[in-house]
Motif scaffolding. Structure first.
Motif: not given
Length: 294
Positions: A66-80, A105-119
């Motif tokens: 459910d948190y993933i679904s919530l983050l997928q709808g976060n336009e600010e996160l997508i733009q950044e 209230d989670v322990d970690e959050l991360a965004v990865f690029g298309l080549n699986e590198t940590l952004l």
């Protein structure tokens, strides 16, 4: 010696034997049946708590997705995420992830690029233990996925999914929960029994330190609803009835299973008190029989 006894004594011994012996045998039968019944009730209680634990993990899995679904709808996160991938500056994305990690209230959050590198990341450092390549690969192909992994003395639950812009996948976002001793203690309070999670026969997290000293042999593939075994063990000199049951988790963990343990002190005390009462009654009846037949 029996021949020399007075007839009266012979009759009295026979009378007492006929009267008291059946009572003693009946007492033993009742006591043993009661003991078996209480043991069976304790095992059923354990099985019920196994179901509670499985339900808690199901809810945790649902929460992560459910948190993933919530983050997928976060336009600010997508733009950044798009800006970071294009320009290479992740400062804004990192700040936003730090805000989100406190909100969720989670322990970690991360965004990865298309080549699986940590952004960008927030919370526990991914350098210690990165998500499995298969988890990121599936997320980058458009799937929402779950995975459990082990790191030393904790279990990590991660969910991942794609971030899309105008129908195109631009990155993957992951959310993680670190399940440690504290998590095990929370489950113990919820289900009212000691709890441990094992992988490959070794205890990874446990609500009771004594459970780590118990080694469990991995068992063959069983139905997720199967209870594998139960036995009595002592934790800090206290008797416990323990049960081992498989736990169905989407993970590379080796035969993940749960151990639930209930204190048997109350059962032993009840059996002991019952046996004492039954034998006391039998003794009184025996004494009265002797007095009556004397």
């Amino acid at each position: 010696m029996w021949r020399n006894l007075h007839l009266k004594w012979k009759l009295m011994v026979a009378f007492v034997g006929v009267t008291v012996l059946p009572l003693v045998i009946t007492t033993l039968i009742i006591s043993n049946r009661m003991s078996a019944r209480l043991e069976a009730m304790k095992i059923q209680d354990l099985i019920h708590r196994v179901g509670m634990v499985r339900n808690l993990f199901h809810k945790l899995n649902t929460k992560a997705l459910d948190y993933i679904s919530l983050l997928q709808g976060n336009e600010e996160l997508i733009q950044e995420a798009y800006f970071t991938r294009t320009v290479g500056d992740n400062s804004a994305l990192t700040r936003h992830l730090r805000q989100l990690i406190h909100m969720l209230d989670v322990d970690e959050l991360a965004v990865f690029g298309l080549n699986e590198t940590l952004l960008a990341q927030a919370g526990a450092p991914y350098q210690d233990h990165s998500p499995s390549p298969s988890l990121l690969a599936q997320a980058l192909t458009g799937q929402k996925v779950l995975g459990y992994d082990q790191r030393q003395d904790e279990i990590i639950l991660r969910a991942a999914g794609p971030l899309t812009s105008q129908g195109e996948t631009i990155a993957a976002v992951t959310v993680g929960f670190h399940l440690s001793t504290r998590f095990a203690e929370q489950i113990q309070k919820t289900i009212g029994a000691e709890f441990a999670l094992i992988s490959g026969g070794k205890v990874v997290i446990a609500s009771h330190a004594g459970m780590r000293a118990t080694t469990w042999t991995p068992f063959p593939n069983l139905s997720p609803d199967t209870v594998h075994m139960e036995r009595e063990v002592h934790l800090n000199n206290t008797p416990y009835m323990m049960i081992l049951a498989p736990l169905s988790l989407p993970s590379p963990l080796s035969q993940p299973s749960v151990i639930i343990a209930l204190d048997k002190t109350d059962v032993r005390q009840t059996i002991s008190e019952t046996r004492f009462s039954l034998f006391a009654i039998t003794t009184v009846i025996g004494v009265l029989t002797v007095l009556v037949s004397y």
